[in-house]
Design an enzyme around this catalytic site. Structure first.
Site, PDB file in Angstrom:
ATOM      1  N   ASP A   9      -0.029   5.976  30.315  1.00  0.00           N
ATOM      2  CA  ASP A   9      -0.914   7.161  30.331  1.00  0.00           C
ATOM      3  C   ASP A   9      -2.262   6.311  28.804  1.00  0.00           C
ATOM      4  OD1 ASP A   9      -2.709   9.542  30.823  1.00  0.00           O
ATOM      5  OD2 ASP A   9      -1.965   9.976  28.811  1.00  0.00           O
ATOM      6  N   SER A  10      -2.868   6.395  28.912  1.00  0.00           N
ATOM      7  CA  SER A  10      -4.602   6.121  27.588  1.00  0.00           C
ATOM      8  C   SER A  10      -3.811   7.187  26.136  1.00  0.00           C
ATOM      9  CB  SER A  10      -5.762   6.909  27.947  1.00  0.00           C
ATOM     10  OG  SER A  10      -5.658   8.223  27.941  1.00  0.00           O
ATOM     11  N   CYS A  72      -2.549   8.681  34.714  1.00  0.00           N
ATOM     12  CA  CYS A  72      -3.875   8.919  34.355  1.00  0.00           C
ATOM     13  C   CYS A  72      -5.500   8.863  34.728  1.00  0.00           C
ATOM     14  CB  CYS A  72      -3.799   7.415  32.977  1.00  0.00           C
ATOM     15  SG  CYS A  72      -5.726   7.800  32.073  1.00  0.00           S
ATOM     16  N   GLU A 163      -6.243  17.837  22.235  1.00  0.00           N
ATOM     17  CA  GLU A 163      -5.574  16.753  21.628  1.00  0.00           C
ATOM     18  C   GLU A 163      -5.563  17.071  20.458  1.00  0.00           C
ATOM     19  OE1 GLU A 163      -6.642  12.960  22.695  1.00  0.00           O
ATOM     20  OE2 GLU A 163      -4.469  12.458  23.849  1.00  0.00           O
ATOM     21  N   CYS A 197      -6.977  16.353  35.278  1.00  0.00           N
ATOM     22  CA  CYS A 197      -6.961  15.065  34.568  1.00  0.00           C
ATOM     23  C   CYS A 197      -5.626  15.736  34.271  1.00  0.00           C
ATOM     24  CB  CYS A 197      -7.971  15.421  33.185  1.00  0.00           C
ATOM     25  SG  CYS A 197      -7.197  15.020  31.620  1.00  0.00           S
ATOM     26  N   HIS A 199      -4.596  16.007  30.904  1.00  0.00           N
ATOM     27  CA  HIS A 199      -4.291  16.747  30.056  1.00  0.00           C
ATOM     28  C   HIS A 199      -4.527  18.761  30.437  1.00  0.00           C
ATOM     29  CE1 HIS A 199      -4.753  13.421  27.902  1.00  0.00           C
ATOM     30  NE2 HIS A 199      -5.035  14.083  26.179  1.00  0.00           N
TER      31      HIS A 199
END
Length: 278
Positions: A9-10, A72, A163, A197, A199
């Site tokens: 993942d990024s 991702c 984040e 996504c 996240h």
């Protein structure tokens, strides 16, 4: 020989996918690589995402992985097809005696089942701008559910909220409600919301509060875990190459201190990472 399943993942989001994969398939070894030094990918060009993702996939292959999951959505949307069609044939010796390498994404397994959740035939996609712009979900869903009406909404503030540790704060309510309302305005009979996504599961409580009553909210972790289970069963030679010692390795291209602190939130338990330079 240590041949873990690679998960890329990024940044941190893919850990929500890895968490569900480990829960479903705990016996395998896993190697997670987060390209935190170059995140976010969502705002970058197709070519940049492709090059960054390819570098990370090659690194995981060099460390013994035979199978890599792009956990991702942006990398799956912008890089997976090129890697599968252009790069893998150059890196792979097919056959029982050769290193049979594969790269999988998160979009196709999700689009294969998303229509099953909807009664109204109207589905909403919540994603980064990069994923929305790629139209990957729209194109793939059309293949499996041609009658499904798909509506997309880019949520550029959601990843920074997560984040920066603000996903549970009152300030997040405004941005979550704003994008849910915009999406529902596109079709009031949307009855399924896909969190496209990795996240976004950390915002799921606020998403549930903001969504209309009765709307089904789908996150990808369990879908990808089930899909990987099926994939390994259908590819026994590749499955046999995956080592099974229950080991977990975490790699980051940025600070291990920052990664370990944030990763615990996404993964659900404390981890210790190793820094790498690509």
């Amino acid at each position: 020989m240590h041949q873990p399943i690679g998960v890329f993942d990024s940044g941190y989001g893919g850990l929500t996918i890895l968490r569900e994969i480990v829960r479903k398939l705990p016996e395998y070894d896993y190697m997670y690589l987060g390209d935190n030094a170059r995140t976010p990918y969502g705002t970058r060009s197709f070519e940049t995402v492709y090059q960054y993702t390819l570098e990370c996939v090659r690194h995981l292959f060099a460390r013994g992985c035979r199978l890599v999951v792009l956990a991702c959505n942006t990398a799956s949307a912008k890089a997976l097809r090129n890697i599968q069609q252009l790069d893998l044939p150059l890196m792979t010796e097919m056959g029982p005696d050769g290193p049979d390498r594969r790269v999988l994404g998160v979009i196709r397994p999700t689009t294969e089942v998303i229509g099953n959740y909807s009664q109204s035939g109207h589905v909403g996609i919540l994603a980064t701008r990069g994923t929305v712009t790629s139209e990957s979900y729209v194109v793939e869903i059309e293949k499996f559910f041609p009658g499904l009406n798909v509506f997309q909404e880019a949520c550029p503030m959601w990843v920074p909220l997560v984040e920066n540790g603000e996903f549970a704060s009152p300030g997040a309510d405004y941005f979550v409600k704003q994008h849910i309302n915009r999406l529902i305005d596109k079709s009031p009979i949307i009855d399924t919301l896909l969190l496209a996504c990795t996240h976004y599961p950390l915002l799921i409580d606020k998403i549930r509060q903001a969504a209309p009553v009765g709307v089904t909210i789908v996150s990808q972790g369990e879908i990808i875990a089930d899909s990987l289970t099926d994939y390994l069963q259908r590819h026994p030679i590749l499955e046999e190459q995956c080592s099974k010692h229950g080991q977990r390795t975490f790699l980051t291209t940025d600070s291990t201190v920052d990664f370990d602190r944030q990763a615990a939130i996404f993964y659900g338990e404390s981890i210790r990472s190793v820094q790498l330079t690509l």
